[in-house]
Each structure stands twice: as C-alpha cells, then as structure tokens.
Design an enzyme around this catalytic site. Structure first.
Site, mmCIF file in Angstrom:
data_model
loop_
_atom_site.group_PDB
_atom_site.id
_atom_site.type_symbol
_atom_site.label_atom_id
_atom_site.label_comp_id
_atom_site.label_asym_id
_atom_site.label_seq_id
_atom_site.Cartn_x
_atom_site.Cartn_y
_atom_site.Cartn_z
ATOM 1 N N HIS A 22 -10.197 -1.480 -5.964
ATOM 2 C CA HIS A 22 -11.140 -1.281 -5.079
ATOM 3 C C HIS A 22 -11.201 0.288 -4.614
ATOM 4 O O HIS A 22 -11.962 0.987 -3.961
ATOM 5 C CB HIS A 22 -10.816 -1.768 -3.603
ATOM 6 C CG HIS A 22 -9.496 -1.482 -3.182
ATOM 7 N ND1 HIS A 22 -8.255 -1.630 -3.494
ATOM 8 C CD2 HIS A 22 -9.173 -0.597 -1.967
ATOM 9 C CE1 HIS A 22 -7.344 -1.022 -3.184
ATOM 10 N NE2 HIS A 22 -7.982 -0.435 -1.950
ATOM 11 N N ASP A 40 0.687 -1.213 0.063
ATOM 12 C CA ASP A 40 -0.054 -0.166 -0.109
ATOM 13 C C ASP A 40 0.982 1.175 0.024
ATOM 14 O O ASP A 40 1.840 1.604 0.844
ATOM 15 C CB ASP A 40 -0.870 -0.016 1.265
ATOM 16 C CG ASP A 40 -2.075 0.764 1.194
ATOM 17 O OD1 ASP A 40 -2.762 0.926 0.406
ATOM 18 O OD2 ASP A 40 -2.141 1.901 2.211
HETATM 19 O O1 TEU Z 1 -4.745 4.203 -1.767
HETATM 20 C C1 TEU Z 1 -3.802 5.143 -1.830
HETATM 21 C C2 TEU Z 1 -4.538 6.060 -2.373
HETATM 22 O O2 TEU Z 1 -3.831 7.247 -2.394
HETATM 23 C C3 TEU Z 1 -5.769 6.331 -2.375
HETATM 24 O O3 TEU Z 1 -6.572 6.745 -1.323
HETATM 25 C C4 TEU Z 1 -6.227 7.229 -3.446
HETATM 26 O O4 TEU Z 1 -5.556 8.529 -3.386
HETATM 27 C C5 TEU Z 1 -7.555 7.504 -3.618
HETATM 28 O O5 TEU Z 1 -8.453 6.331 -3.393
HETATM 29 C C6 TEU Z 1 -8.143 7.984 -5.052
HETATM 30 O O6 TEU Z 1 -8.863 8.994 -4.822
HETATM 31 C C7 TEU Z 1 -4.402 2.977 -0.756
HETATM 32 C C8 TEU Z 1 -5.417 2.075 -0.620
HETATM 33 O O7 TEU Z 1 -5.542 1.264 -1.835
HETATM 34 C C9 TEU Z 1 -6.742 2.797 -0.255
HETATM 35 O O8 TEU Z 1 -7.850 1.705 -0.215
HETATM 36 C C10 TEU Z 1 -6.615 3.210 1.274
HETATM 37 O O9 TEU Z 1 -7.455 3.996 1.581
HETATM 38 C C11 TEU Z 1 -5.160 3.988 1.231
HETATM 39 O O10 TEU Z 1 -4.340 3.493 0.581
HETATM 40 C C12 TEU Z 1 -4.847 4.316 2.459
HETATM 41 O O11 TEU Z 1 -4.015 3.185 3.074
#
Ligand code: TEU
Ligand code: CA
Length: 553
Positions: free
Chosen positions: A325, A209
């Site tokens: 997701h 992540d």
């Molecule tokens: O996502 C990273 C991230 O930057 C996302 O939040 C992205 O900015 C956003 O969805 C797009 O608008 C990862 C994971 O995949 C996400 O589900 C998590 O919420 C996030 O990290 C925090 O761990």
C-alpha cells in the site's frame, strides 16, 4: 518423487509454505454503500482468497483512528474504527477466515499512536501527567526553535510545539502521529498486553509497522536501527510470541544484508521475517527520492534480490514482495501495464513466488491491477503526497514533474478501490468511493480475469498451490544464473535429488538466451506464462515477458 531434506520436517513452520495476501481495508470491499471498504466486505470476499490458496492475510490497520494516515494513526488499539465495523465483525472475520484455512495477521503500529489516543491526550494535558513519558518531549532550542533537525518521513520537521506545555513532541511521521517512547518500560508493557489481548482473540500474527524505528536515540540523531532495537524485540518475543505458533513480519526500511539475520535468525527469538526494501531504495532519486521517478535496472534489481537469497540461505527467512500500500503497482513499475500487462504480470509472479521466502500478494496484484493516473494534485488523498507537493517544489521540482513522480510512485496510485467487476464503481461500492476507481476496471477486474483460464488469477493460484505442494519451493537452495544478462532473470532451486529451473524474460522484446550450462534441465513444465516447456538447453528464444519453471524428472 519429491523428498524433504531430513531435518526440514521438524523445522518447517506453516508460514514458510504459505502464500500471504495484503488487504488494504479501505479499498477492498464496501458492504454498506458509504464508499469505504469494511470488515463485512472482507468477509464477503473470503472465498476469493480461499480459491487463490492464501495461507494468511496481512490486514492493514482497522483499529479506531481519526484516519490522518488511513489507520496508521491509532487512537484505540482495542477497538475497531466504526467505518470498518465492530469488534464482533473482527471476531467473525477471524473465525470465518480460519474456517477457510486462512490466518489473520494484524498491523501492529506501535512506533507511534494517534494524537487522539487517550495516552497522548493525557500526556499533553500537563508536564506531570503519568503518561507524559509515554511520548518523546524536548524543550525548545535556546532560540525557541526545534530541539534538533530531525525530519519527518512525510516531509518537514519531526517536531511540533505543544503550546500549552511549552515543549516539542517528536513525530517521525505526521504531526498527528506522535512517537511512543520505548525507553519507558510502561510503554513496552502496555504494547505487550495489547498484543496478547489480540492473540487471545485468535489472530495468526502481526505485521509490525516501522519496527526498526522504535529504539531511537533522538539526542544522538539516531532513529532507525537504534542500539536497543534487538533487546526490545527479544523482550517482545518473550512477553508475547514465545510458545505461540504465529507469524511476525517487521517492516524495516533500514534492514540490510549485514543486520538481516539479527531479526529473523532462528535462534534469535525475534521475528519470523522482515520486509526489507533494498530493491526499492536502490532506485530512488538522491535528491527527490520517489518523487522523481527513475527506471529500474534489471541487472541491479537481480543483484539485490539474489544477494538477499544468498544472505538468508542458511538461516533467517525472506519476505518476497513487489508491491504494497506504500508502493506503486508491480506491473506498472517492473512490467508493462499496457499491451504486455497479462504476460508481464504472470512473469513477475513466477520470478518472485518461486524464490525462497514467503511471498506477499498486494490486493489487486492477482488480477494485474495497474497504477491509477491522476490528472491533478487535488485528486490525491494521501498525507505523504499532500505534504510533499510544496516541499518538493521548494527543492526544485516543477508541479508537473511532481505530478509525474506522484503518478509513478505515489501511494494513492496503488490504493484505488479493488476492481471486482466491470460495473459501476468496479463492484467495490454501491455508493461514492472514497478514492477514484481506475477507469480501466471495465477491462481489468476479478470477474473477467477469473473467467480467463490463461488469466493472472489462475497463474497466482497455481503458484500458491505449487508452493504448498513442493518443499523444493519453500526450502530448496537457490542459485542465480545469467546474473549479467540485461533481459533475463534465471535461477535454479535444488533440494536433495530434486531440481527446478526458472527463466524469465523481463522485457517486451523477443530475446535469444544462451542457457548457461549449469541451468540446463529436462523434465516437466511446472508453470508457464505462455506455452509449457519441458526442456532447457542451448540457445532458446524467449517470447516477450515469457516466464516458466521446469522440474527435473
Ligand atoms: O510505512 C513506513 C514508511 O516509512 C513509509 O511511510 C515510507 O517511507 C513511504 O511510504 C515511502 O515513501 C509505514 C506504513 O506502511 C505506512 O503506510 C505508514 O504511513 C507509515 O508506516 C506510518 O505509520
Ligand atoms: Ca463501508
């Protein structure tokens, strides 16, 4: 007939010929009627993945978590969230998947923990805690305000004041997701020990992540792609991955053509591949980001994907995906989720899965699941949507415009429960689902699609089979054609004497396509969204969303 290039044999890794599948556990399959998907539910559906031809599953987080961000806020890396199951269930999942030739790849969320993780609980108890330096603390500005103007990815300041100890802690995501301090060697050691603990339980790798955020230098305002990033990844490799035949895929929103090889170059000792997002970020609104939906321009999209194919042609490795997701449903964004749904879903799969790289299917994509439309903001669950609702209105979007943007690009719209059957709650649960089931499950569901020999599942199954059978798909050279064509995506692959041509009509209209000379081919149909084709030359008429691949005789 098909030959491998001589050096390929020893260079190839299992994950280069595999097709991957992402499971978002909360929404996959509920075994006990509490409305939340769980590990026993996943185990009960492993045959679906085996039939599809999946080589490894990326399992979104199942660790202990207060679920402020649906598991991307971990309170114990060595335990499973009770709603998902137990460690024994996880061991069983690993074993049962393995028995079907499927590796389980877990989600490594180590840019931050939950604020309920024991490390943070201890760290916030006092400034002299041994764990204080596990996190990023700063004194208030002289006026008592935020240490600097860093912003959270979920909207609002990236700092929250801990009243008791009088300092702010950093959180690049929600305030319940405090960032770990990777400059502290004890943090890194704890992470590596945890990774090895999971490897010893038999997992096949990690999806990492926001791995490009771990090396931040907050006082210089640097969060992504920090100076020590690749030192950390190399250290991680030495301490955990070296000598193990596992796959790693780093989520790196900041990865670009210039730095991609630093992550996945074969002699770098870092990762197998990264998820890069240039094909997503290119279509974000400059002011409102994803909340003001913009149409995708095919020429620009092709330009980006083709450039990545070229950049990682000699070294490094691409991940290939339309959706996950955090992103909207592929068919809703790049295809047609109405009348042309089946045809466009097959077209999108064909274009992506015949490129060089490892393709990832997001759960439900294999049956052409569509974005859910929510009627009201109160129906959303996602922290990102909830936080941005007011913030975007402050920036000038109306509530109705925000709802439209959230319906186009919001995360919940692709997180609705997996549609297994036409029955109650789509066969996902016998209880009340945690997030609304898309009403279109009566038509779009696994049972119906799998019963259709011309369905989407069957098409994906063929693509996965082709990839594992034909080295040209994993390893052949990639050459783009018709790059300026506004409607057609076309490319060729070559490996030794073998040659493969792929043509796709990205529109819902019939298109007359003048086949470029270098693309012409005669041979056998490998796959086709509609009628098979065995030759390609001159001017051809492409049906709406038609896509096909031909292998030279
Ligand atoms: O996502 C990273 C991230 O930057 C996302 O939040 C992205 O900015 C956003 O969805 C797009 O608008 C990862 C994971 O995949 C996400 O589900 C998590 O919420 C996030 O990290 C925090 O761990
Ligand atoms: Ca359950």
């Amino acid at each position: 007939m098909l030959q491998q290039a001589p050096m390929m044999q020893n260079k190839a890794s299992w994950w280069q010929t595999a097709t991957a599948y992402q499971i978002y556990p909360r929404s996959f399959c509920d075994s006990n009627g509490d409305g939340i998907g769980d590990i026993p539910g996943i185990i009960s559906k492993l045959d679906h993945l085996r039939d599809l031809g999946i080589g490894f599953v990326w399992l979104s987080p199942v660790f202990a978590s207060p679920m402020a961000d649906n598991g991307y806020d971990i309170s114990d890396y060595r335990d499973i969230a009770p709603e998902f199951g137990t460690l024994a269930d996880m061991d069983q999942l690993i074993a049962e998947a393995r028995a079907r030739g499927i590796g389980i790849v877990m989600d490594l969320v180590v840019n931050h923990t939950s604020d309920e993780h024991a490390w943070f609980q201890d760290a916030r108890a006092s400034r002299s805690s041994t764990f204080r330096d596990f996190y990023v603390w700063r004194d208030p500005a002289p006026d008592g305000g935020y240490p600097n103007d860093l912003q959270s990815h979920f909207g609002g300041p990236a700092w929250t004041l801990d009243e008791a100890t009088g300092q702010y802690y950093l959180h690049l995501f929600d305030r319940k997701q405090p960032d770990l301090n990777w400059e502290n060697p004890e943090v890194r050691k704890a992470v590596y020990e945890m990774m090895n603990w999971w490897f010893d339980r038999g997992i096949a790798g990690f999806r990492m992540d926001v791995i490009d955020l771990i090396a931040k230098e907050v006082d210089r305002g640097i969060t992504a792609d920090g100076p020590r990033l690749h030192d950390y990844l190399q250290e991680m490799h030495r301490e955990t991955l070296a000598g193990r035949d596992v796959v790693t895929v780093g989520e790196a929103w900041s990865a670009n053509l210039g730095n991609a090889l630093l992550y996945s170059g074969r002699n770098r000792g870092e990762l197998s591949m990264v998820f890069q997002f240039s094909h997503i970020t290119a279509f974000l609104d400059p002011v409102h980001g994803k909340w003001k939906a913009r149409p995708v321009d095919l020429r620009q999209l092709k330009g980006i994907l083709n450039a990545w194919q070229k950049a990682l042609a000699e070294d490094g490795w691409n991940s290939l995906f339309w959706s996950n997701h955090d992103l909207p449903r592929a068919v809703s964004t790049y295809g047609d989720d109405g009348e042309g749904r089946i045809a466009s879903a097959k077209m999108l799969a064909t274009v992506l899965h015949l490129m060089r790289g490892t393709p990832y299917i997001y759960q439900g994509e294999e049956i052409g699941m569509t974005n859910m439309t929510f009627d009201d903001i109160s129906q959303f669950n996602d922290v990102e949507i909830r936080n941005n609702f007011t913030l975007q209105q402050d920036l000038g979007l109306s509530a109705a415009e925000f709802l439209a943007g959230a319906n186009a690009n919001g995360r919940d719209n692709a997180r609705t429960p997996m549609q297994w059957t036409a029955g109650e709650a789509a066969g996902f649960t016998t209880g009340t689902p945690w997030l609304a089931v898309n009403p279109n499950h009566t038509e779009i569901n696994v049972a119906a699609d799998r019963a259709n020999p011309k369905g989407i599942f069957e098409h994906y199954r063929k693509l996965a089979r082709l990839r594992s059978d034909l080295p040209i798909i994993s390893f052949g050279d990639y050459n783009a054609f018709a790059e300026d064509h506004p409607a057609v995506f076309a490319y060729a692959r070559t490996l030794g004497p073998d040659r493969l041509a792929v043509v796709a009509n990205f529109t819902g209209e019939q298109v007359a396509f003048d086949v470029p000379e270098g693309l012409a081919i005669a041979g056998r149909s490998l796959i086709a969204s509609d009628a098979p084709r065995s030759g390609l030359s001159g001017r051809i008429l492409l049906a709406p969303y038609e896509a096909f691949a031909i292998l030279k005789d």
